[in-house]
Design a protein around this motif. Structure first.
Motif, PDB file in Angstrom:
ATOM      1  N   SER A  12       0.853  -1.193   0.000  1.00  0.00           N
ATOM      2  CA  SER A  12       0.000   0.000   0.000  1.00  0.00           C
ATOM      3  C   SER A  12       0.886   1.238   0.000  1.00  0.00           C
ATOM      4  N   ASN A  14       0.160   4.256   0.931  1.00  0.00           N
ATOM      5  CA  ASN A  14       0.036   5.020   2.177  1.00  0.00           C
ATOM      6  C   ASN A  14       0.942   4.431   3.264  1.00  0.00           C
ATOM      7  N   THR A  36      -5.273  -5.843   4.181  1.00  0.00           N
ATOM      8  CA  THR A  36      -6.559  -5.160   4.406  1.00  0.00           C
ATOM      9  C   THR A  36      -7.715  -5.936   3.760  1.00  0.00           C
ATOM     10  N   THR A  41      -8.799  -5.147   9.460  1.00  0.00           N
ATOM     11  CA  THR A  41      -8.807  -3.753   9.939  1.00  0.00           C
ATOM     12  C   THR A  41     -10.187  -3.334  10.449  1.00  0.00           C
ATOM     13  N   ARG A  42     -11.195  -4.174  10.199  1.00  0.00           N
ATOM     14  CA  ARG A  42     -12.545  -3.867  10.702  1.00  0.00           C
ATOM     15  C   ARG A  42     -12.913  -4.760  11.890  1.00  0.00           C
ATOM     16  N   GLY A  53     -10.404   2.193  11.126  1.00  0.00           N
ATOM     17  CA  GLY A  53     -10.262   0.882  10.483  1.00  0.00           C
ATOM     18  C   GLY A  53      -9.331   0.857   9.284  1.00  0.00           C
ATOM     19  N   ARG A  54      -8.259   1.621   9.340  1.00  0.00           N
ATOM     20  CA  ARG A  54      -7.352   1.656   8.182  1.00  0.00           C
ATOM     21  C   ARG A  54      -5.899   1.572   8.611  1.00  0.00           C
ATOM     22  N   VAL A  55      -5.064   1.194   7.645  1.00  0.00           N
ATOM     23  CA  VAL A  55      -3.608   1.274   7.798  1.00  0.00           C
ATOM     24  C   VAL A  55      -3.124   2.388   6.874  1.00  0.00           C
ATOM     25  N   PRO A  56      -1.967   3.010   7.162  1.00  0.00           N
ATOM     26  CA  PRO A  56      -1.031   2.686   8.216  1.00  0.00           C
ATOM     27  C   PRO A  56      -1.490   3.206   9.573  1.00  0.00           C
ATOM     28  N   GLU A  68      -3.385   8.022   9.905  1.00  0.00           N
ATOM     29  CA  GLU A  68      -3.265   8.931   8.757  1.00  0.00           C
ATOM     30  C   GLU A  68      -1.799   9.064   8.332  1.00  0.00           C
ATOM     31  N   SER A  69      -1.537   8.549   7.142  1.00  0.00           N
ATOM     32  CA  SER A  69      -0.142   8.466   6.682  1.00  0.00           C
ATOM     33  C   SER A  69       0.581   9.812   6.726  1.00  0.00           C
ATOM     34  N   GLN A 101      -3.781  14.148  -0.473  1.00  0.00           N
ATOM     35  CA  GLN A 101      -4.903  13.422   0.132  1.00  0.00           C
ATOM     36  C   GLN A 101      -6.245  13.744  -0.526  1.00  0.00           C
ATOM     37  N   TYR A 167       2.267   7.010  -4.450  1.00  0.00           N
ATOM     38  CA  TYR A 167       1.343   6.498  -5.473  1.00  0.00           C
ATOM     39  C   TYR A 167       1.670   6.968  -6.880  1.00  0.00           C
TER      40      TYR A 167
HETATM   41  N1  LIG Z   1      -6.075   8.836   4.463  1.00  0.00           N
HETATM   42  C1  LIG Z   1      -5.559   7.586   4.949  1.00  0.00           C
HETATM   43  C2  LIG Z   1      -5.984   6.489   3.989  1.00  0.00           C
HETATM   44  C3  LIG Z   1      -5.650   5.117   4.542  1.00  0.00           C
HETATM   45  C4  LIG Z   1      -6.239   4.017   3.697  1.00  0.00           C
HETATM   46  O1  LIG Z   1      -7.125   4.217   2.844  1.00  0.00           O
HETATM   47  N2  LIG Z   1      -5.725   2.816   3.927  1.00  0.00           N
HETATM   48  C5  LIG Z   1      -6.190   1.673   3.191  1.00  0.00           C
HETATM   49  C6  LIG Z   1      -4.987   0.936   2.615  1.00  0.00           C
HETATM   50  S1  LIG Z   1      -4.115   1.984   1.485  1.00  0.00           S
HETATM   51  C7  LIG Z   1      -6.915   0.735   4.135  1.00  0.00           C
HETATM   52  O2  LIG Z   1      -6.531   0.591   5.282  1.00  0.00           O
HETATM   53  N3  LIG Z   1      -7.974   0.092   3.668  1.00  0.00           N
HETATM   54  C8  LIG Z   1      -8.668  -0.873   4.436  1.00  0.00           C
HETATM   55  C9  LIG Z   1     -10.095  -0.547   4.652  1.00  0.00           C
HETATM   56  O3  LIG Z   1     -10.551   0.518   4.199  1.00  0.00           O
HETATM   57  O4  LIG Z   1     -10.753  -1.381   5.258  1.00  0.00           O
HETATM   58  C10 LIG Z   1      -4.046   7.641   5.072  1.00  0.00           C
HETATM   59  O5  LIG Z   1      -3.416   8.408   4.333  1.00  0.00           O
HETATM   60  O6  LIG Z   1      -3.492   6.934   5.922  1.00  0.00           O
END
Ligand SMILES: N[C@@H](CCC(=O)N[C@@H](CS)C(=O)NCC(=O)O)C(=O)O
Length: 207
Positions: A12, A14, A36, A41-42, A53-56, A68-69, A101, A167
């Motif tokens: 990923s 991010n 993911t 993550t959920r 619920g997201r990485v990183p 938030e990356s 972003q 990206y």
């Molecule tokens: N704005 C967040 C975006 C993070 C994001 O979208 N992470 C994705 C992976 S790139 C994720 O965790 N997706 C899993 C999900 O949405 O369940 C950041 O920059 O960290």
């Protein structure tokens, strides 16, 4: 807990931003690999760490988390060569990170996710033409800016470059043609020649 701990998916962008900066800072860290697509993550356990619920996700100390990356990049870069001392330049770094972003990642990263991470028959492929149009708009903004410059802000490599490199360098995965953007290509190569640069691994095979 001695070292920083990062919860991330290696392919990923991010998450890669965080890895690239940690490597370039030569800071020790533990990496907890999260796919993911597995839904982890959920899970309630993960949501207790990051309700979004997201990485990183960066664990600064036991039980202390930062999401938030680009916020993580800022936290790690403060007081280093990757974050300028000049007030105006600091604001310009943030300007490019907010651009990333809002105007770049939602199109270029999402086009890549749909094209390279989801099965080839996935209905979300219908989103690609719009994502590619908006993503090309963002690449055109970067191309114009980079025609006269080595880096995004003040001729110095900063976390603005790391945030946008993540990206942009894999935009082809989402169907973008980087041959249309020669100044971006030169900038990508300049970043890749930075000390302690590490590459991002390719996406895992679609499920
Ligand atoms: N704005 C967040 C975006 C993070 C994001 O979208 N992470 C994705 C992976 S790139 C994720 O965790 N997706 C899993 C999900 O949405 O369940 C950041 O920059 O960290």
């Amino acid at each position: 807990m001695s070292a920083l701990r990062v919860y991330g998916m290696s392919s990923s962008g991010n998450c890669y931003k965080v890895r690239l900066l940690l490597e370039q800072l030569a800071r020790p860290y533990d990496w907890i690999e999260i796919d993911t697509r597995s839904g982890v993550t959920r899970s309630s356990e993960y949501l207790a760490r990051n309700p979004n619920g997201r990485v990183p996700l960066l664990e600064l100390a036991a039980g202390e988390y930062l999401a938030e990356s680009d916020a993580i990049l800022f936290y790690l870069a403060e007081g280093t060569q990757f974050w300028p001392e000049d007030r105006r330049q600091r604001a310009e770094v943030l300007q490019w990170m907010f651009f990333e972003q809002y105007s770049h990642e939602p199109y270029i990263a999402v086009a890549r996710f749909i094209s390279a991470f989801l099965p080839s028959q996935d209905a979300r492929r219908a989103e690609l033409p719009r994502l590619q149009q908006r993503g090309n708009d963002a690449l055109a903004v970067m191309e114009q800016h980079l025609r006269q410059r080595s880096y995004l802000v003040a001729e110095d490599y900063s976390i603005a470059d790391i945030a946008l490199y993540a990206y942009t360098h894999v935009a082809a995965d989402g169907g973008f043609d980087l041959a249309r953007y020669p100044a971006i290509q030169t900038w990508l190569a300049r970043i890749e020649s930075q000390p302690r640069f590490v590459r991002m691994p390719p996406p895992p095979p679609p499920p």
